[in-house]
Motif scaffolding. Structure first.
Motif, PDB file in Angstrom:
ATOM      1  N   ALA A 181       8.202  26.023   8.766  1.00 53.69           N
ATOM      2  CA  ALA A 181       7.666  25.094   7.759  1.00 53.69           C
ATOM      3  C   ALA A 181       7.761  23.651   8.234  1.00 53.69           C
ATOM      4  O   ALA A 181       7.492  22.720   7.457  1.00 53.69           O
ATOM      5  N   THR A 182       8.147  23.478   9.471  1.00 53.87           N
ATOM      6  CA  THR A 182       8.213  22.125  10.052  1.00 53.87           C
ATOM      7  C   THR A 182       7.226  22.056  11.195  1.00 53.87           C
ATOM      8  O   THR A 182       6.658  23.061  11.627  1.00 53.87           O
ATOM      9  N   ILE A 183       7.020  20.853  11.693  1.00 53.44           N
ATOM     10  CA  ILE A 183       6.166  20.678  12.868  1.00 53.44           C
ATOM     11  C   ILE A 183       6.955  21.173  14.080  1.00 53.44           C
ATOM     12  O   ILE A 183       8.046  20.687  14.350  1.00 53.44           O
ATOM     13  N   MET A 184       6.409  22.129  14.802  1.00 54.48           N
ATOM     14  CA  MET A 184       7.056  22.657  16.000  1.00 54.48           C
ATOM     15  C   MET A 184       6.107  22.477  17.180  1.00 54.48           C
ATOM     16  O   MET A 184       4.930  22.834  17.099  1.00 54.48           O
ATOM     17  N   LEU A 185       6.618  21.914  18.271  1.00 53.29           N
ATOM     18  CA  LEU A 185       5.790  21.792  19.464  1.00 53.29           C
ATOM     19  C   LEU A 185       6.690  21.764  20.691  1.00 53.29           C
ATOM     20  O   LEU A 185       7.892  21.465  20.604  1.00 53.29           O
ATOM     21  N   ILE A 186       6.074  22.147  21.782  1.00 53.67           N
ATOM     22  CA  ILE A 186       6.746  22.098  23.085  1.00 53.67           C
ATOM     23  C   ILE A 186       5.982  21.120  23.955  1.00 53.67           C
ATOM     24  O   ILE A 186       4.749  21.206  24.088  1.00 53.67           O
ATOM     25  N   LEU A 187       6.724  20.151  24.511  1.00 49.57           N
ATOM     26  CA  LEU A 187       6.130  19.142  25.381  1.00 49.57           C
ATOM     27  C   LEU A 187       6.619  19.337  26.798  1.00 49.57           C
ATOM     28  O   LEU A 187       7.781  19.704  27.036  1.00 49.57           O
ATOM     29  N   GLY A 188       5.730  19.098  27.716  1.00 48.31           N
ATOM     30  CA  GLY A 188       6.150  19.070  29.097  1.00 48.31           C
ATOM     31  C   GLY A 188       6.943  17.801  29.351  1.00 48.31           C
ATOM     32  O   GLY A 188       6.915  16.850  28.555  1.00 48.31           O
ATOM     33  N   VAL A 189       7.627  17.755  30.478  1.00 46.95           N
ATOM     34  CA  VAL A 189       8.423  16.565  30.778  1.00 46.95           C
ATOM     35  C   VAL A 189       7.533  15.349  31.011  1.00 46.95           C
ATOM     36  O   VAL A 189       8.017  14.212  31.032  1.00 46.95           O
ATOM     37  N   ASP A 190       6.250  15.568  31.187  1.00 41.63           N
ATOM     38  CA  ASP A 190       5.314  14.450  31.309  1.00 41.63           C
ATOM     39  C   ASP A 190       4.696  14.064  29.966  1.00 41.63           C
ATOM     40  O   ASP A 190       3.814  13.207  29.892  1.00 41.63           O
ATOM     41  N   GLY A 191       5.121  14.716  28.879  1.00 43.64           N
ATOM     42  CA  GLY A 191       4.651  14.363  27.548  1.00 43.64           C
ATOM     43  C   GLY A 191       3.420  15.097  27.094  1.00 43.64           C
ATOM     44  O   GLY A 191       2.909  14.835  25.993  1.00 43.64           O
ATOM     45  N   THR A 192       2.913  16.073  27.905  1.00 44.09           N
ATOM     46  CA  THR A 192       1.719  16.801  27.476  1.00 44.09           C
ATOM     47  C   THR A 192       2.112  17.899  26.487  1.00 44.09           C
ATOM     48  O   THR A 192       3.202  18.479  26.554  1.00 44.09           O
ATOM     49  N   VAL A 193       1.191  18.182  25.568  1.00 44.79           N
ATOM     50  CA  VAL A 193       1.436  19.194  24.541  1.00 44.79           C
ATOM     51  C   VAL A 193       1.196  20.570  25.167  1.00 44.79           C
ATOM     52  O   VAL A 193       0.082  20.874  25.612  1.00 44.79           O
ATOM     53  N   GLN A 194       2.246  21.393  25.152  1.00 46.85           N
ATOM     54  CA  GLN A 194       2.148  22.741  25.692  1.00 46.85           C
ATOM     55  C   GLN A 194       1.877  23.755  24.576  1.00 46.85           C
ATOM     56  O   GLN A 194       1.068  24.666  24.749  1.00 46.85           O
ATOM     57  N   ARG A 195       2.560  23.610  23.479  1.00 49.01           N
ATOM     58  CA  ARG A 195       2.362  24.489  22.325  1.00 49.01           C
ATOM     59  C   ARG A 195       2.569  23.676  21.048  1.00 49.01           C
ATOM     60  O   ARG A 195       3.344  22.714  21.033  1.00 49.01           O
ATOM     61  N   ILE A 196       1.931  24.068  19.958  1.00 49.60           N
ATOM     62  CA  ILE A 196       2.132  23.451  18.643  1.00 49.60           C
ATOM     63  C   ILE A 196       1.838  24.511  17.606  1.00 49.60           C
ATOM     64  O   ILE A 196       0.914  25.330  17.762  1.00 49.60           O
ATOM     65  N   ASN A 197       2.607  24.548  16.536  1.00 46.74           N
ATOM     66  CA  ASN A 197       2.410  25.593  15.531  1.00 46.74           C
ATOM     67  C   ASN A 197       1.355  25.180  14.516  1.00 46.74           C
ATOM     68  O   ASN A 197       0.848  24.048  14.510  1.00 46.74           O
ATOM     69  N   ASP A 198       1.054  26.157  13.645  1.00 47.80           N
ATOM     70  CA  ASP A 198      -0.005  25.923  12.643  1.00 47.80           C
ATOM     71  C   ASP A 198       0.352  24.771  11.702  1.00 47.80           C
ATOM     72  O   ASP A 198      -0.504  23.958  11.333  1.00 47.80           O
ATOM     73  N   HIS A 199       1.618  24.716  11.280  1.00 50.51           N
ATOM     74  CA  HIS A 199       2.015  23.651  10.349  1.00 50.51           C
ATOM     75  C   HIS A 199       1.840  22.275  10.996  1.00 50.51           C
ATOM     76  O   HIS A 199       1.390  21.314  10.338  1.00 50.51           O
ATOM     77  N   GLY A 200       2.162  22.185  12.278  1.00 51.22           N
ATOM     78  CA  GLY A 200       1.986  20.926  12.979  1.00 51.22           C
ATOM     79  C   GLY A 200       0.522  20.511  13.014  1.00 51.22           C
ATOM     80  O   GLY A 200       0.188  19.338  12.805  1.00 51.22           O
ATOM     81  N   CYS A 201      -0.343  21.505  13.299  1.00 50.50           N
ATOM     82  CA  CYS A 201      -1.784  21.188  13.305  1.00 50.50           C
ATOM     83  C   CYS A 201      -2.257  20.743  11.927  1.00 50.50           C
ATOM     84  O   CYS A 201      -3.066  19.817  11.789  1.00 50.50           O
ATOM     85  N   ALA A 202      -1.740  21.413  10.876  1.00 51.56           N
ATOM     86  CA  ALA A 202      -2.158  21.088   9.511  1.00 51.56           C
ATOM     87  C   ALA A 202      -1.728  19.667   9.133  1.00 51.56           C
ATOM     88  O   ALA A 202      -2.494  18.913   8.522  1.00 51.56           O
TER      89      ALA A 202
END
Length: 595
Positions: free
Chosen positions: A16-37
Motif C-alpha cells: 500500500a506504499t510506493i515501492m521501487l528499486i533503483l539502480g545505483v545510477d538512479g534509474t528505475v528498475q522496478r515500481i509497483n502499481d501503487h507507486g504508478c497510481a
C-alpha cells in the motif's frame, strides 16, 4: 509450493506504499502499481528513466550519492522526506525509507525504496499552523474546552488575562483556572454552546495587575468535520476603550443637547435643501410650534413673504463662503412677526453637510432703533427751529450793530459784536451736531491729503503749520469727514496760546498766536491728528467729547462732540492722548484704509 522470491515479489507489488528499486545510477528498475497510481505514470514510462530527473523537483533533490554513501556506511535504512512531481504536475509529499540491496560480495548494487504519501498530513499540519497563528495573532481572547470543560486551546491574550503559563493548561478544567465562583457564573453559557447555541453578552474582568477591563463575550459550538459538537469556544473582545469613547460621546451629546436647548436664541439645523434636521426648545417656544411640526418645515415656511426670495441666495453664499449674518422677520404660528438677526454657518451634522442657524430676537433692538429715529427726527426739527427762529433775529442784530457802528463810535460795540459772533457759532455748531449723529450710509474713497488741504484752507490758522506725514486713502463720507478735520484744526489753533485771557485766545485764531504745528498721518488701525501745542490735561480727557465742555471762555464746547459723533457714525473709535511733542493726539481706529 510458492518460493520465497515469489512471496517477496507479490508483497512488493501489492504494497500500500510506493515501492521501487533503483539502480545505483538512479534509474528505475522496478515500481509497483501503487507507486504508478500515486505518480500518475504507466510503468513503461518510468522503467529505465532517471528517477531524480523524472519525478523529483530540483529544489527537493536529496542527492543520489549522499543516499548511497549513507546506505553503504550504515546498516539502517536512510529515512527522509521530500516532494515528488506527478505526471500532471501535482506536488506530493512523501516520507522515504531507503535500504541497500547487496550482492554476495556485500556490495550495494540496488536501492530498495519505500515511500508513504504524507501529503494530507503535511497539509493538515500547515492548516493547523495557520490556524494556530491566526488564533495567537487574534486581537480577541480565545479559548476552547471539551465537553468535560477541559482546555484544548488558549491564545496568549487569554492566558495573559488569567495569568496562565505559556501553552494550553494540561488537563486543567475551567474551574481550576477561573475559580469555582466564576466557573459557576459562566457554566450556563458554556452549556448552551455545548448544546449548539451561540451566546453573546458583555461583562467585566479584572486582570492580574488589578486593572478592570470590559469585554464582549461570545460562546459558540466547536464542531468536527461531520458536525458533531466536540466542545465550546469562548471569544472575548476587549471593548474598554470603545465603552469609554461611547461614554464620552454620550456625555458630549448630553452637554450639546443641554446647550442646544438651554440657549436663549432659536437654533435651527437644516439640510442644504432647507429641510430642518433639528430645532431647540427656544425655537419651538418663540414660534409656537412643537418640535414635530418644525421638523416638517423649512426656512421658506418661517420668513415673511418679502424675505423668502432671498433664501436661495443666502444658502448659496453659505455654501461658497462658509457663513453669513443677516436680518429677517419670522412669522410665528399665530401670525406674530418677530424680527431676528441670524448667523448661519456650514457644519457637518452626523456625517451630513448642513447649515446651523442661530436666530436672535431683535424686537427690543428694533424698538430702540425706532425710538432713536424718532429722537433724531425731533432733533432735526429742533435744529430747524434754531436755524430759522434764532438765525433771523441774530442776523437783524448783527445788521443793526453794523449801522450803529457807522453812526457812532463806542467801546461797547466790539464786545457786542464778539457776543453776537459767539451766538452765531453756537447756532452753527448746534445745527451741525444735530445733523451728524445719523449712521453713515454710502461712503467713497477719500484721499486724506486732498481733504486735509481743503480743510486747512477753510480754517483761520494764522501762522500755524500743517504737515502730512504720508499719503493714503480711506473710505468715508467726504462732507462729514470735512467737519472732523476742520474742528480738530480749529481746536489745535484755539488752544495754542498759553495765555488764559480770552482775548489772547481769540487772537490765536485771528493771527496765529504762538506758532503750532499740526500733523496728520496713518497709524496701525486708521489715522491720527496731533499737534505740538499745550495738549489736554489728563483730568479732562474723558470730558472733552461731552457736549458743551470747553476750557475756552468763547468756545461752544461742541467741536469735539461733533468729531466723536461723526466718527461713531462711520463705525470708528476716537481717543485722545499725549502727542510725542507734548500736544494732543487724536487717534481714529477701525478705519478702512484702502492704500
Amino acid at each position: 509450493m510458492v518460493s520465497e522470491d515469489e512471496v517477496a515479489r507479490e508483497a512488493f507489488e501489492k504494497a500500500a506504499t510506493i515501492m521501487l528499486i533503483l539502480g545505483v545510477d538512479g534509474t528505475v528498475q522496478r515500481i509497483n502499481d501503487h507507486g504508478c497510481a500515486v505518480l500518475g505514470y504507466d510503468r513503461a514510462e518510468l522503467l529505465g528513466t532517471d528517477w531524480f530527473e523524472t519525478v523529483v523537483p530540483e529544489e527537493s533533490d536529496v542527492g543520489l550519492q549522499a543516499v548511497l554513501e549513507d546506505v553503504k556506511e550504515n546498516d539502517e535504512a536512510d529515512v527522509h522526506e521530500n516532494v515528488v512531481r506527478t505526471a500532471d504536475g501535482e506536488i506530493r509529499h512523501v516520507k522515504w525509507h531507503v535500504s541497500g540491496l547487496r550482492d554476495d560480495a556485500d556490495k550495494v548494487t540496488h536501492l530498495l525504496v519505500s515511500g508513504s504519501d504524507i501529503t494530507d498530513r503535511i497539509e493538515t499540519e500547515c492548516r493547523l499552523r495557520r490556524y494556530e497563528q491566526a488564533v495567537e495573532s487574534s486581537t480577541n481572547l480565545l479559548a476552547a474546552v471539551d465537553r468535560e470543560y477541559r482546555y484544548v486551546l488558549t491564545n496568549h491574550r487569554y492566558r495573559d488575562l488569567y495569568g496562565i503559563d505559556e501553552g494550553v493548561p494540561a488537563d486543567e478544567r475551567l474551574a481550576d483556572v477561573l475559580g469555582s465562583e466564576r466557573f459557576e457564573a459562566i457554566k450556563p453559557y458554556v452549556d448552551r454552546a455545548l448544546a449548539g447555541e451561540s451566546v453573546e453578552y458583555e461583562t467585566e474582568r479584572t486582570r492580574p495587575d488589578g486593572e478592570q477591563r470590559s469585554f464582549h463575550v461570545r460562546y459558540f459550538p466547536l464542531e468536527d468535520a461531520d458536525g458533531t459538537i466536540q466542545g465550546a469556544v469562548a471569544s472575548l473582545r476587549d471593548v474598554t476603550e470603545r465603552r469609554a469613547r461611547e461614554r464620552e460621546r454620550r456625555e458630549t451629546m448630553e452637554t450639546f443637547e443641554g446647550l442646544f436647548d438651554g440657549i436663549n436664541d432659536a437654533v435651527f439645523v437644516h439640510r442644504l435643501d432647507g429641510q430642518f434636521l433639528a430645532v431647540n426648545e427656544t425655537a419651538c417656544q418663540r414660534l409656537g410650534y412643537d418640535e414635530g411640526e418644525l421638523l416638517g418645515m423649512t426656512p421658506w415656511d418661517l420668513d415673511v413673504d418679502e424675505a423668502v426670495r432671498k433664501i436661495d441666495d443666502r444658502i448659496e453664499t453659505i455654501r461658497e463662503e462658509g457663513g453669513v449674518t443677516f436680518e429677517t422677520v419670522h412669522v410665528g404660528k399665530d401670525g406674530e412677526q418677530i424680527p431676528v438677526e441670524i448667523t448661519s454657518s456650514l457644519v457637518t451634522y452626523f456625517g451630513e453637510t448642513a447649515i446651523l442657524s442661530v436666530a436672535r430676537d431683535i424686537t427690543d433692538r428694533k424698538e430702540r432703533e425706532r425710538q432713536l429715529r424718532r429722537e433724531i427726527d425731533r432733533l432735526a426739527e429742533f435744529a430747524d427751529v434754531i436755524s430759522h427762529d434764532l438765525r433771523n433775529p441774530l442776523n437783524v442784530a448783527q445788521g443793526r450793530l453794523a449801522l450803529l457802528g457807522e453812526d457812532c463810535g463806542s467801546e461797547h460795540l466790539e464786545p457786542i459784536e464778539r457776543a453776537l459772533d459767539r451766538m452765531e457759532g453756537i447756532v452753527e455748531d448746534t445745527l451741525t451736531l444735530a445733523r451728524q449723529g445719523e449712521t453713515v450710509g454710502e461712503t467713497e474713497p477719500v484721499r486724506v491729503a486732498d481733504i486735509v488741504g481743503q480743510c486747512w484752507d477753510a480754517v483761520a490758522t494764522g501762522t500755524a503749520t500743517l504737515e502730512i506725514t504720508e499719503e493714503f486713502t480711506i473710505r468715508a463720507d467726504h462732507d462729514r469727514l470735512r467737519h472732523v478735520f476742520e474742528n480738530l484744526f480749529r481746536n489745535a489753533v484755539e488752544h495754542s496760546s498759553t495765555s488764559s485771557d480770552s482775548q489772547a485766545r481769540q487772537d490765536a485764531v485771528e493771527h496765529g498766536g504762538e506758532t503750532v504745528t499740526v500733523r496728520v498721518g496713518r497709524c496701525e488701525a486708521g489715522f491720527y491728528v496731533m499737534d505740538d501745542g499745550q495738549g489736554i490735561d489728563s483730568e479732562h480727557r474723558e470730558s472733552v467729547f461731552e457736549p458743551g465742555f470747553s476750557t475756552l471762555e468763547h468756545g461752544t464746547g461742541f467741536g469735539l462732540t461733533i468729531v466723536r459723533q461723526i466718527a461713531e457714525a462711520h463705525g470708528w473709535a476716537v481717543t485722545v492722548a499725549d502727542a510725542e511733542s507734548g500736544g494732543a493726539r487724536f487717534e481714529f481706529a477701525d478705519v478702512e484704509v484702502i492704500e
